[in-house]
Design a protein around this motif. Structure first.
Motif, PDB file in Angstrom:
ATOM      1  N   ARG A  19      24.212  19.299  46.208  1.00 32.51           N
ATOM      2  CA  ARG A  19      24.100  20.735  45.916  1.00 32.51           C
ATOM      3  C   ARG A  19      23.743  21.533  47.169  1.00 32.51           C
ATOM      4  O   ARG A  19      24.381  22.526  47.487  1.00 32.51           O
ATOM      5  CB  ARG A  19      23.032  20.956  44.836  1.00 32.51           C
ATOM      6  N   VAL A  23      26.197  24.203  48.930  1.00 30.88           N
ATOM      7  CA  VAL A  23      25.806  25.616  48.923  1.00 30.88           C
ATOM      8  C   VAL A  23      25.739  26.137  50.365  1.00 30.88           C
ATOM      9  O   VAL A  23      26.222  27.235  50.664  1.00 30.88           O
ATOM     10  CB  VAL A  23      24.473  25.807  48.159  1.00 30.88           C
ATOM     11  N   SER A  65      17.403  11.342  50.224  1.00 33.86           N
ATOM     12  CA  SER A  65      17.049  10.055  49.653  1.00 33.86           C
ATOM     13  C   SER A  65      16.024   9.302  50.491  1.00 33.86           C
ATOM     14  O   SER A  65      15.659   8.186  50.160  1.00 33.86           O
ATOM     15  CB  SER A  65      18.307   9.199  49.499  1.00 33.86           C
ATOM     16  N   GLY A  66      15.571   9.909  51.568  1.00 31.25           N
ATOM     17  CA  GLY A  66      14.569   9.229  52.382  1.00 31.25           C
ATOM     18  C   GLY A  66      15.155   8.355  53.469  1.00 31.25           C
ATOM     19  O   GLY A  66      14.424   7.727  54.234  1.00 31.25           O
ATOM     20  N   ILE A  94      15.195  16.658  51.877  1.00 26.15           N
ATOM     21  CA  ILE A  94      13.783  16.355  51.609  1.00 26.15           C
ATOM     22  C   ILE A  94      13.268  15.534  52.788  1.00 26.15           C
ATOM     23  O   ILE A  94      13.476  14.324  52.856  1.00 26.15           O
ATOM     24  CB  ILE A  94      13.620  15.559  50.296  1.00 26.15           C
ATOM     25  N   ILE A  95      12.633  16.233  53.718  1.00 26.63           N
ATOM     26  CA  ILE A  95      12.187  15.576  54.947  1.00 26.63           C
ATOM     27  C   ILE A  95      10.717  15.909  55.188  1.00 26.63           C
ATOM     28  O   ILE A  95      10.364  17.071  55.401  1.00 26.63           O
ATOM     29  CB  ILE A  95      13.088  16.015  56.129  1.00 26.63           C
ATOM     30  N   PRO A 114      13.643  22.569  51.675  1.00 26.07           N
ATOM     31  CA  PRO A 114      13.921  23.263  50.421  1.00 26.07           C
ATOM     32  C   PRO A 114      13.408  24.706  50.475  1.00 26.07           C
ATOM     33  O   PRO A 114      12.341  24.971  51.017  1.00 26.07           O
ATOM     34  CB  PRO A 114      13.110  22.471  49.388  1.00 26.07           C
ATOM     35  N   GLY A 115      14.198  25.621  49.906  1.00 28.30           N
ATOM     36  CA  GLY A 115      13.791  27.028  49.885  1.00 28.30           C
ATOM     37  C   GLY A 115      14.321  27.811  51.070  1.00 28.30           C
ATOM     38  O   GLY A 115      14.177  29.032  51.125  1.00 28.30           O
ATOM     39  N   SER A 117      16.805  29.906  53.336  1.00 32.73           N
ATOM     40  CA  SER A 117      17.923  30.768  52.948  1.00 32.73           C
ATOM     41  C   SER A 117      19.135  30.463  53.816  1.00 32.73           C
ATOM     42  O   SER A 117      19.009  30.029  54.958  1.00 32.73           O
ATOM     43  CB  SER A 117      17.530  32.236  53.082  1.00 32.73           C
ATOM     44  N   ILE A 118      20.309  30.695  53.253  1.00 32.66           N
ATOM     45  CA  ILE A 118      21.534  30.517  54.024  1.00 32.66           C
ATOM     46  C   ILE A 118      21.560  31.524  55.163  1.00 32.66           C
ATOM     47  O   ILE A 118      21.998  31.221  56.272  1.00 32.66           O
ATOM     48  CB  ILE A 118      22.769  30.702  53.115  1.00 32.66           C
TER      49      ILE A 118
ATOM     50  N   ARG B  81      13.973   3.205  48.944  1.00 30.41           N
ATOM     51  CA  ARG B  81      13.622   4.617  49.172  1.00 30.41           C
ATOM     52  C   ARG B  81      13.469   5.407  47.880  1.00 30.41           C
ATOM     53  O   ARG B  81      12.416   5.939  47.593  1.00 30.41           O
ATOM     54  CB  ARG B  81      14.683   5.288  50.048  1.00 30.41           C
ATOM     55  N   VAL B  82      14.533   5.553  47.115  1.00 34.15           N
ATOM     56  CA  VAL B  82      14.436   6.380  45.901  1.00 34.15           C
ATOM     57  C   VAL B  82      14.109   5.556  44.668  1.00 34.15           C
ATOM     58  O   VAL B  82      14.086   6.071  43.553  1.00 34.15           O
ATOM     59  CB  VAL B  82      15.721   7.215  45.655  1.00 34.15           C
ATOM     60  N   GLU B 190      20.853  19.842  37.488  1.00 28.88           N
ATOM     61  CA  GLU B 190      20.228  19.845  38.811  1.00 28.88           C
ATOM     62  C   GLU B 190      21.228  20.307  39.866  1.00 28.88           C
ATOM     63  O   GLU B 190      20.875  20.948  40.838  1.00 28.88           O
ATOM     64  CB  GLU B 190      19.728  18.446  39.187  1.00 28.88           C
ATOM     65  N   ALA B 282       8.897  23.404  47.783  1.00 26.54           N
ATOM     66  CA  ALA B 282       8.091  22.761  48.823  1.00 26.54           C
ATOM     67  C   ALA B 282       6.963  23.702  49.246  1.00 26.54           C
ATOM     68  O   ALA B 282       5.926  23.268  49.744  1.00 26.54           O
ATOM     69  CB  ALA B 282       8.979  22.416  50.016  1.00 26.54           C
ATOM     70  N   GLN B 283       7.199  25.017  49.012  1.00 24.21           N
ATOM     71  CA  GLN B 283       6.178  26.010  49.344  1.00 24.21           C
ATOM     72  C   GLN B 283       5.140  26.045  48.210  1.00 24.21           C
ATOM     73  O   GLN B 283       5.507  26.032  47.042  1.00 24.21           O
ATOM     74  CB  GLN B 283       6.821  27.402  49.498  1.00 24.21           C
ATOM     75  N   GLU B 314       7.243  16.478  44.487  1.00 27.26           N
ATOM     76  CA  GLU B 314       8.587  15.894  44.538  1.00 27.26           C
ATOM     77  C   GLU B 314       9.624  16.701  45.321  1.00 27.26           C
ATOM     78  O   GLU B 314      10.717  16.210  45.564  1.00 27.26           O
ATOM     79  CB  GLU B 314       9.085  15.576  43.119  1.00 27.26           C
ATOM     80  N   ALA B 315       9.271  17.938  45.698  1.00 25.61           N
ATOM     81  CA  ALA B 315      10.179  18.656  46.595  1.00 25.61           C
ATOM     82  C   ALA B 315       9.953  18.214  48.034  1.00 25.61           C
ATOM     83  O   ALA B 315      10.656  18.638  48.947  1.00 25.61           O
ATOM     84  CB  ALA B 315       9.991  20.158  46.464  1.00 25.61           C
ATOM     85  N   ILE B 316       8.945  17.359  48.226  1.00 30.12           N
ATOM     86  CA  ILE B 316       8.584  16.958  49.586  1.00 30.12           C
ATOM     87  C   ILE B 316       8.798  15.463  49.808  1.00 30.12           C
ATOM     88  O   ILE B 316       9.291  15.038  50.841  1.00 30.12           O
ATOM     89  CB  ILE B 316       7.107  17.323  49.863  1.00 30.12           C
ATOM     90  N   ALA B 394      26.011  27.012  41.186  1.00 31.99           N
ATOM     91  CA  ALA B 394      24.922  26.747  42.142  1.00 31.99           C
ATOM     92  C   ALA B 394      24.922  27.792  43.256  1.00 31.99           C
ATOM     93  O   ALA B 394      23.869  28.280  43.675  1.00 31.99           O
ATOM     94  CB  ALA B 394      25.067  25.350  42.741  1.00 31.99           C
ATOM     95  N   HIS B 397      23.671  31.138  42.051  1.00 32.85           N
ATOM     96  CA  HIS B 397      22.208  31.095  41.948  1.00 32.85           C
ATOM     97  C   HIS B 397      21.574  31.347  43.323  1.00 32.85           C
ATOM     98  O   HIS B 397      20.662  32.154  43.466  1.00 32.85           O
ATOM     99  CB  HIS B 397      21.755  29.746  41.389  1.00 32.85           C
ATOM    100  N   GLN B 398      22.086  30.649  44.332  1.00 30.32           N
ATOM    101  CA  GLN B 398      21.533  30.787  45.679  1.00 30.32           C
ATOM    102  C   GLN B 398      21.656  32.229  46.180  1.00 30.32           C
ATOM    103  O   GLN B 398      20.730  32.795  46.761  1.00 30.32           O
ATOM    104  CB  GLN B 398      22.249  29.827  46.641  1.00 30.32           C
ATOM    105  N   LYS B 399      22.812  32.851  45.923  1.00 24.82           N
ATOM    106  CA  LYS B 399      23.000  34.237  46.370  1.00 24.82           C
ATOM    107  C   LYS B 399      22.018  35.168  45.653  1.00 24.82           C
ATOM    108  O   LYS B 399      21.456  36.071  46.269  1.00 24.82           O
ATOM    109  CB  LYS B 399      24.454  34.680  46.118  1.00 24.82           C
ATOM    110  N   GLU B 402      18.704  34.852  47.266  1.00 25.13           N
ATOM    111  CA  GLU B 402      18.628  35.494  48.585  1.00 25.13           C
ATOM    112  C   GLU B 402      18.610  37.012  48.475  1.00 25.13           C
ATOM    113  O   GLU B 402      18.028  37.691  49.307  1.00 25.13           O
ATOM    114  CB  GLU B 402      19.760  35.001  49.488  1.00 25.13           C
ATOM    115  N   VAL B 411       8.539  31.466  47.268  1.00 27.46           N
ATOM    116  CA  VAL B 411       9.715  31.232  48.110  1.00 27.46           C
ATOM    117  C   VAL B 411      10.323  32.551  48.598  1.00 27.46           C
ATOM    118  O   VAL B 411      10.441  32.784  49.793  1.00 27.46           O
ATOM    119  CB  VAL B 411      10.787  30.387  47.367  1.00 27.46           C
ATOM    120  N   LYS B 419      -0.239  27.289  55.131  1.00 25.98           N
ATOM    121  CA  LYS B 419       0.556  26.148  54.744  1.00 25.98           C
ATOM    122  C   LYS B 419      -0.329  25.065  54.137  1.00 25.98           C
ATOM    123  O   LYS B 419      -1.299  24.641  54.727  1.00 25.98           O
ATOM    124  CB  LYS B 419       1.299  25.600  55.973  1.00 25.98           C
TER     125      LYS B 419
END
Lengths: 132, 502
Positions: A19, A23, A65-66, A94-95, A114-115, A117-118, B81-82, B190, B282-283, B314-316, B394, B397-399, B402, B411, B419
């Motif tokens: 995704r 995007v 995926s790490g 995800i880093i 994540p988060g 902007s483009i 990993r996952v 997702e 993540a924020q 989980e976003a991190i 998707a 949504h992103q647009k 923004e 965000v 932070k």
């Protein structure tokens, strides 16, 4: 007329979360750039080959995926080995913070988590890509 | 709004599949977990069980999901990993060491290699002396959504559907307590689709599976009660509650009217829910606890049968033990303190919920008709229709985010400079080389003659129409690895390569 910035958006490793990559690819294209998307499941070798063949100005690597440390490190090694200069590499996914520092040391210029902007990614590329 | 009197526990089950719902039995609290080695995962499972979790949900690493052993060069960087790395029976025995398989139910998120992982689970049951009739659990075994959104496909659709039907047929006879397919909308949501699309694309996948099994000659009521579903629960609270209600109503009609099911259990849409990973930020990661609580509550008010609540980090990264526990506690507070379990479908009859349910049902029907018109879900997937719909949504949504038409706290609004850093779960980088050494030792130690014989039998069976399950069970018992089995299957079936582009 100046050639538009050409970007390769690449999914490294076995990770299927696309995704974010899609995007960003669509967004950069709408921002006037030429975008090539690799699809999922690429080895570092395939990514570097695609970058050479497409003669891109920038490579955006995505992983959620790490596996980023192993795969991105290998991409940077291969770019060096192939003596590819002037191609800007950036990344997203995800880093964890601790890895961001390490990746930047390897020469990855920016990590967009994540988060992001483009708009910020497009601006970053316009500012930093050396046109050919 | 249509005039209808629906009741919980009665066709078409919009108000829930049971008359008493949570008064009779709470949902199963099933946290998706697994990472690193079999030993680490075993430890986490025992911990979760000791904290009141009532079922296991197994996460596998990508090499296991895509049919590569930990020592394959394709596995670079991805081992453990996952999810947990499983290459042979030795790993599976270790994961369930000290966990009796007749006392837990285990859900496995596994698709392309589902038959192999199920075979491994049954082989562990044998070793523990647990009869297959006492074993319960689920394999996701839902390949179609992998071509659309999740990406862990191996083979092209036709042989993949054969493997799925093999599992369905085998379990109907041999493992009656096993849920053979968990048709998932989670990953498509997702990936960006809307609530109505989530219903439609999920049910369309379900239709394709039922159709495949019926075409094999199986009686619909012999297997349909064992098909379950897996939905996302997003942040739009009321819409999500209505989504679950609409999905249940639609599925009941599909099973009765399209497939002629007679058994009401075939018409009941049972589902697992996971809160939406893509709504986590993540924020300001602590905000994610609040998001997850709202989403979990919607899933409960929507009548879910089991639930996974995401952890705040989980976003991190993968969740730490501490944040995984907080996620479980969130469910327990809803279950035991909030009082929402007192009444089945407590929002039923609300004007807004009922009309939203009708709207979503109609929109989903619209998509289902479109899919029928192009010749079914397989065609819709191959033609790229579903993929494009999802990624278009998707991007929209992103647009909107923004342009601040959609607000995401922390965000694009209410941003704080400070932070917060979280302690994150780490995967030991030394475990990948260690796995390579262990596998090399296993290949030395096992009985080479038996391995060769099993692999030969499997090779021949792939080119017949024989059910592959018993043969795969024989392979894993003799420590043939996941990668070796998949190598044989790849050789006969070929590999899927997507063709659509952006």
């Amino acid at each position: 007329m100046k050639r538009p910035i050409k970007v390769l958006i690449a999914k490294a490793g076995l990770d299927g979360h696309e995704r974010g990559a899609l995007v960003v690819a669509m967004g950069l294209r709408d921002a006037g750039m030429e975008v090539v998307y690799t699809g999922i499941r690429n080895t570092p070798e395939q990514i570097v080959q695609a970058a050479i063949q497409e003669d891109v100005n920038a490579i955006g690597l995505s992983s959620l995926s790490g596996g980023h440390m192993a795969q991105f490190t290998r991409v940077m090694e291969l770019l060096k080995k192939e003596k590819i200069k002037g191609v800007l590499v950036f990344a997203g996914g995800i880093i964890p913070d601790a890895d961001v520092k390490k990746l930047k040391k390897l020469g990855i210029r920016e990590i967009f988590g994540p988060g992001s902007s483009i708009a910020s990614i497009a601006e970053f590329l316009k500012k930093n890509v050396r046109s050919k | 709004m249509t005039e209808r009197r629906e009741e919980p526990g009665k066709f078409p089950f919009a108000r829930g599949i049971h008359a008493t719902m949570y008064r009779g039995k709470l949902w199963t609290m099933r946290q998706y977990a697994g990472f690193g080695t079999a030993t680490e995962t075993n430890k986490r499972y025992k911990y979760l069980l000791s904290q009141g979790q009532t079922g296991l949900s197994m996460a596998f690493d990508l090499p296991t999901q895509i049919g590569y052993d930990s020592d394959d060069k394709m596995a670079l960087g991805e081992v453990g990993r996952v999810g947990v790395a499983i290459s042979s029976l030795a790993d599976m025995e270790q994961v369930f060491h000290g966990i009796p398989l007749d006392k837990v139910s285990t859900s496995m998120t596994i698709n392309a290699t589902a038959s192999i992982l199920l075979a491994l689970y049954l082989a562990v049951a044998d070793k523990q002396g647990v009869p297959w009739s006492k074993v319960s659990g689920t394999v996701q075994n839902d390949i179609l959504k992998e071509y659309i959104a999740r990406g862990t496909y191996i083979f092209p659709p036709a042989p993949s559907l054969r493997l799925i039907a093999d599992i369905v047929e085998f379990c109907a006879k041999e493992v009656p307590g096993w849920n053979t397919i968990s048709v998932g909308g989670y990953h498509m949501r997702e990936a960006g689709c809307t609530a109505a699309q989530e219903i439609a694309f999920t049910l369309a996948d379900g239709i394709a599976y039922v159709q495949t099994c019926v075409e094999r000659g199986l009686d619909v009521d012999s297997f349909a009660p064992r098909i379950a579903f897996f939905f996302n629960c997003h942040s739009n609270f009321l819409e999500e509650i209505a989504k679950f209600r609409a999905a249940r109503r639609l599925w009941a009609h599909i099973m009765r009217d399209r497939f002629g099911a007679k058994n009401e259990r075939s018409m009941m849409l049972r589902f697992h829910t996971q809160t939406a990973g893509s709504t986590l930020t993540a924020q300001q990661p602590d905000n994610n606890v609040v998001r997850t609580t709202i989403e979990a509550l919607a899933a409960v008010l929507g009548g879910t049968q089991s639930l996974h609540t995401n952890a705040r980090d989980e976003a991190i990264a993968l969740p730490t033990e501490e944040s995984a526990l907080l996620a479980l506690r969130t469910q327990q507070i809803i279950a035991y303190e909030s009082g929402v379990t007192a009444e089945p479908d407590p929002l039923g009859g609300s004007y807004y919920i009922e009309s939203l349910t009708d709207q979503l049902e109609q929109q989903a029907r619209g998509y289902l008709n479109k899919i029928d018109n192009v010749g079914g879900m397989l065609k819709a997937i191959e033609g790229g229709y579903v993929y494009k719909e999802i990624y278009r949504a998707a991007y929209e949504h992103q647009k909107a985010v923004e342009k601040k038409e959609k607000i995401i706290v922390g965000v694009n609004e209410f941003v704080s400079e400070k932070k917060l850093s979280l302690k994150t779960q780490k995967i030991d980088p030394k475990s990948e080389p260690r796995r390579r050494r262990e596998l090399a030792a296993l290949r030395q130690k096992r009985n080479a003659t038996k391995v060769e014989k099993c692999v030969g039998t499997l090779e021949r069976a792939t080119r017949s129409s024989e059910n592959l399950m018993p043969i795969i069970i024989d392979c894993v018992r003799n420590y043939v690895t996941v990668g070796e089995i998949c190598k044989v299957l790849r050789a006969t079936f070929g590999e899927y390569r997507p063709t659509h582009s952006i």
